[in-house]
Write a protein that holds these residues in place. Structure first.
Motif, PDB file in Angstrom:
ATOM      1  N   GLN A  30      36.825  36.688  30.821  1.00 22.12           N
ATOM      2  CA  GLN A  30      36.247  36.398  29.508  1.00 22.12           C
ATOM      3  C   GLN A  30      34.757  36.733  29.434  1.00 22.12           C
ATOM      4  OE1 GLN A  30      38.457  35.753  27.215  1.00 22.12           O
ATOM      5  NE2 GLN A  30      39.999  35.662  28.819  1.00 22.12           N
ATOM      6  N   ASP A  31      34.126  37.062  30.558  1.00 19.20           N
ATOM      7  CA  ASP A  31      32.707  37.405  30.575  1.00 19.20           C
ATOM      8  C   ASP A  31      32.479  38.664  29.735  1.00 19.20           C
ATOM      9  OD1 ASP A  31      30.049  37.882  31.093  1.00 19.20           O
ATOM     10  OD2 ASP A  31      30.286  38.145  33.249  1.00 19.20           O
ATOM     11  N   ALA A  32      31.656  38.559  28.718  1.00 15.34           N
ATOM     12  CA  ALA A  32      31.410  39.677  27.798  1.00 15.34           C
ATOM     13  C   ALA A  32      30.780  40.878  28.492  1.00 15.34           C
ATOM     14  CB  ALA A  32      30.516  39.216  26.650  1.00 15.34           C
ATOM     15  N   ASN A  33      30.023  40.642  29.559  1.00 10.13           N
ATOM     16  CA  ASN A  33      29.388  41.763  30.273  1.00 10.13           C
ATOM     17  C   ASN A  33      30.400  42.714  30.891  1.00 10.13           C
ATOM     18  OD1 ASN A  33      26.594  41.104  29.901  1.00 10.13           O
ATOM     19  ND2 ASN A  33      26.930  39.384  31.288  1.00 10.13           N
ATOM     20  N   LEU A  34      31.594  42.246  31.141  1.00  8.95           N
ATOM     21  CA  LEU A  34      32.621  43.101  31.736  1.00  8.95           C
ATOM     22  C   LEU A  34      33.172  44.117  30.746  1.00  8.95           C
ATOM     23  CD1 LEU A  34      34.646  40.408  33.698  1.00  8.95           C
ATOM     24  CD2 LEU A  34      32.867  41.934  34.574  1.00  8.95           C
ATOM     25  N   TRP A  35      32.925  43.890  29.474  1.00  7.22           N
ATOM     26  CA  TRP A  35      33.514  44.742  28.440  1.00  7.22           C
ATOM     27  C   TRP A  35      32.478  45.564  27.685  1.00  7.22           C
ATOM     28  CZ3 TRP A  35      38.328  44.594  29.730  1.00  7.22           C
ATOM     29  CH2 TRP A  35      38.825  43.448  30.341  1.00  7.22           C
ATOM     30  N   HIS A  36      31.186  45.249  27.844  1.00  4.46           N
ATOM     31  CA  HIS A  36      30.137  46.019  27.165  1.00  4.46           C
ATOM     32  C   HIS A  36      29.974  47.367  27.838  1.00  4.46           C
ATOM     33  CE1 HIS A  36      27.926  42.338  25.300  1.00  4.46           C
ATOM     34  NE2 HIS A  36      29.129  42.512  24.826  1.00  4.46           N
ATOM     35  N   LEU A  37      29.596  48.329  27.047  1.00  6.48           N
ATOM     36  CA  LEU A  37      29.368  49.665  27.584  1.00  6.48           C
ATOM     37  C   LEU A  37      27.923  50.040  27.333  1.00  6.48           C
ATOM     38  CD1 LEU A  37      30.646  52.024  29.007  1.00  6.48           C
ATOM     39  CD2 LEU A  37      31.288  52.949  26.796  1.00  6.48           C
TER      40      LEU A  37
END
Length: 167
Positions: A30-37
């Motif tokens: 759920q960590d948003a940093n894992l999905w940001h590009l």
């Protein structure tokens, strides 16, 4: 831009969150940093994914995902890049890794014929195993470094090009 090109090839984050082999990470996904590009997450993800692509272990995708979570880099890129070594590309990549290992360890190449049985595997671990594992680690490190700096350079170039186009 590099970002748009990369995003075009990335799978849907929801598909990855619900992938059966990645469910072991639970709430960590759920960590948003894992999905940001962004530049930082992309270059780190390329380094992680390319590193594990060259490491001859089962569950490369899970290891790449765990490392992406640890370093908080883009998870889809990391998990997807391990598929660089697939059933078609594995033989030449791993044979090349073996050759690199023989050069690093200064050993002569040993000729071998692949057999799908446990006895062959045990015998190969003792004979060609050390060169193969060292070569895989060297190739993984080199690919990781090239991926990290290559994406960084491409990203910077695309930003400079976009700024020039705006002017």
């Amino acid at each position: 831009m590099a970002k748009k090109t990369i995003q075009r090839f990335l799978p849907d984050p929801n598909k990855i969150r619900h992938h059966k082999s990645l469910k072991i990470f639970g709430k960590l996904l759920q960590d948003a940093n894992l999905w940001h590009l962004n530049r930082r997450s992309a270059r780190g993800a390329f380094a992680v994914g390319l590193f594990f692509a060259f490491i001859p272990v089962p569950f490369q995708m899970v290891l790449a995902a765990a490392t992406a979570i640890l370093f908080r880099v883009n998870l889809p890129i990391s998990a997807t890049l391990v598929w660089l070594t697939n059933p078609l590309t594995m033989p030449p990549i791993f044979y090349g890794s073996y050759l690199v290992g023989t050069l690093v360890l200064n050993q002569p190449e040993q000729h071998f014929a692949f057999e799908l049985n446990w006895a062959w595997f045990e015998q190969s671990i003792e004979t060609i195993g050390p060169a193969f594992l060292v070569g895989s680690l060297v190739c993984a490190s080199i690919a990781s470094i090239i991926g990290y700096f290559g994406i960084d350079i491409l990203w910077r170039r695309s930003v400079v090009k976009a700024r020039a186009a705006r002017k």
